[in-house]
Enzyme design. Structure first.
Site, mmCIF file in Angstrom:
data_model
loop_
_atom_site.group_PDB
_atom_site.id
_atom_site.type_symbol
_atom_site.label_atom_id
_atom_site.label_comp_id
_atom_site.label_asym_id
_atom_site.label_seq_id
_atom_site.Cartn_x
_atom_site.Cartn_y
_atom_site.Cartn_z
ATOM 1 N N LEU A 35 0.599 26.280 -10.894
ATOM 2 C CA LEU A 35 -0.404 27.129 -10.247
ATOM 3 C C LEU A 35 -1.815 26.685 -10.593
ATOM 4 O O LEU A 35 -2.774 27.195 -10.023
ATOM 5 C CB LEU A 35 -0.204 28.593 -10.659
ATOM 6 C CG LEU A 35 1.117 29.238 -10.253
ATOM 7 C CD1 LEU A 35 1.201 30.663 -10.754
ATOM 8 C CD2 LEU A 35 1.296 29.196 -8.737
ATOM 9 N N GLY A 38 -6.515 25.145 -16.651
ATOM 10 C CA GLY A 38 -7.796 25.621 -17.129
ATOM 11 C C GLY A 38 -8.213 24.847 -18.357
ATOM 12 O O GLY A 38 -7.589 23.835 -18.714
ATOM 13 N N GLY A 39 -9.250 25.311 -19.008
ATOM 14 C CA GLY A 39 -9.766 24.596 -20.156
ATOM 15 C C GLY A 39 -8.797 24.512 -21.310
ATOM 16 O O GLY A 39 -8.770 23.521 -22.041
ATOM 17 N N GLU A 42 -2.217 25.370 -19.093
ATOM 18 C CA GLU A 42 -1.651 25.165 -17.771
ATOM 19 C C GLU A 42 -0.942 26.450 -17.352
ATOM 20 O O GLU A 42 -0.396 27.170 -18.186
ATOM 21 C CB GLU A 42 -0.657 24.012 -17.788
ATOM 22 C CG GLU A 42 -1.223 22.692 -18.282
ATOM 23 C CD GLU A 42 -0.119 21.655 -18.477
ATOM 24 O OE1 GLU A 42 0.334 21.075 -17.481
ATOM 25 O OE2 GLU A 42 0.289 21.458 -19.638
ATOM 26 N N LYS A 61 1.851 30.851 -18.919
ATOM 27 C CA LYS A 61 0.641 30.135 -19.344
ATOM 28 C C LYS A 61 0.978 29.343 -20.599
ATOM 29 O O LYS A 61 1.371 29.910 -21.624
ATOM 30 C CB LYS A 61 -0.492 31.117 -19.624
ATOM 31 C CG LYS A 61 -1.829 30.469 -19.932
ATOM 32 C CD LYS A 61 -2.908 31.540 -20.017
ATOM 33 C CE LYS A 61 -4.281 30.949 -20.275
ATOM 34 N NZ LYS A 61 -5.321 32.005 -20.328
ATOM 35 N N ASP A 167 -15.770 39.636 -19.154
ATOM 36 C CA ASP A 167 -15.660 38.667 -18.062
ATOM 37 C C ASP A 167 -15.281 39.358 -16.750
ATOM 38 O O ASP A 167 -14.515 38.812 -15.955
ATOM 39 C CB ASP A 167 -14.638 37.579 -18.419
ATOM 40 C CG ASP A 167 -14.812 36.309 -17.583
ATOM 41 O OD1 ASP A 167 -15.888 36.145 -16.965
ATOM 42 O OD2 ASP A 167 -13.882 35.493 -17.547
#
Length: 347
Positions: A35, A38-39, A42, A61, A167
């Site tokens: 999908l 990111g930093g 995965e 994740k 956030d």
């Protein structure tokens, strides 16, 4: 995790975001598709299998392999999982499990079908349309309800956890096809149970949505999330960015100076009660804002209660169905194909 917010692909918003993979297992989870990355990790679509043909789709994740030997990054990842695992509310995406497979840390989240609020706003802009004020108020009220729950959360001994999301932004507001609104990604949240350092002097969150006191390093509490939700409401009412095309430096300057674009300049027809809510939420001094997310939500729900047509989640579902006609069905077809491919690989 990181300054850019959530990892891409944390939930499904389009069939094109799923990239099928060769058969692979992580713990007891059959990985079906990528999908995004990111930093720090995965993100995958995965299937949990059990006896009697039990199957459950989840989002997995996985911490990047090159971070496994970095104690601080691992601790931040586990902090996110520990906090997310404590959150159990209809307006917050659910985290189901955290574990280690081989030498890779992972967490498992509930799979959601729908789109992000950012995509809804972008689609409306492309069509030269705007979200109805009542639906804008409804979405923000739902987000605030989830935030208030998180803000009020207590540890097992009754001590406040002092959670602050930090956030809140359109990309972290997920709209399910059935009209349910979910706040996602507590990856950079501040909380008393965190063991890793979250106050390193680096501004965490998206610059266009952080509160002034957060940007200047003066410390944050729940009222920072009130500010961020105020920005989201401003943008859903106007269909524009509060800080358009500004870089980090100019955004910080505007925040510190309190240089905000008046709502009435971009949405002159916005109902006065909603304009007042936005104005109070976006006060530069936290003491002048709503003291709690619930107080802001109460004003929004009072406005909604006064409307001739009470807004329900079904109204949001109808809008999503009209704007993204056929996409839900295409998602379901692709999911069925992925699950079937995984089943054949295991057989």
């Amino acid at each position: 995790m990181g300054s850019s917010g959530r990892d891409e692909g944390t939930q499904s918003s389009a069939e094109g975001s799923m990239q099928p993979l060769a058969p692979r297992w992580v713990g007891e989870y059959d990985v079906l598709a990528s999908l995004g990355k990111g930093g720090a990790g995965e993100v995958f679509l995965a299937l949990r299998r059990g006896p009697h043909d039990f199957r459950k789709l989840v989002v997995l994740k996985l911490l990047h392999a090159h971070f496994q030997d970095d104690p601080e990054v691992v601790e931040m990842f586990l902090d996110e999982a520990r906090l997310a695992g404590r959150l159990d509310h209809p307006n917050i995406a659910q985290t189901l499990e955290v574990g280690v497979s081989g030498d890779r840390h992972f967490m498992v989240m509930g799979y959601l079908e729908g789109i992000g609020l950012d995509r809804l706003l972008a689609t409306l802009t492309q069509r030269h349309e705007q979200l109805e004020p009542e639906l804008a108020a409804f979405i923000s009220a739902e987000v605030l309800t989830g935030l208030h729950y998180a803000h009020e959360l207590k540890d097992h001994d009754g001590s406040p956890l002092e959670v602050v999301h930090r956030d809140v932004s359109p990309s972290n507001v997920f709209l399910c096809w059935d009209g349910t609104v979910k706040l996602i990604d507590f990856g950079i949240a501040k909380a008393a149970i965190r063991r890793a350092n979250t106050d390193s002097g680096v501004i965490k969150g998206k610059w266009g949505y952080v509160a002034p006191e957060h940007a200047t390093g003066d410390g944050t509490d729940r009222r920072a999330d009130v500010w961020s939700t105020g920005v989201v409401l401003w943008e859903t009412l106007t269909g524009k960015r509060l800080f358009p095309n500004l870089n980090d430096v100019t955004t910080l300057q505007a925040l510190v100076a309190g240089d905000l674009q008046p709502l009435e300049d971009h949405a002159p027809d916005a109902p006065e009660p909603l304009a007042k809510v936005v104005d109070r939420a976006l006060q530069h001094d936290p003491d002048d804002r709503y003291p709690t997310a619930r107080a802001m939500a109460d004003d929004l729900r009072e406005y909604l209660a006064e409307q001739a047509h009470p807004v329900r989640r079904e109204d949001l579902a109808d809008l999503l169905g009209d704007l993204f006609e056929g996409e839900r069905e295409r998602q379901q077809v692709l999911l069925a194909e992925l699950v079937d491919q995984g089943h054949r690989a295991v057989a």
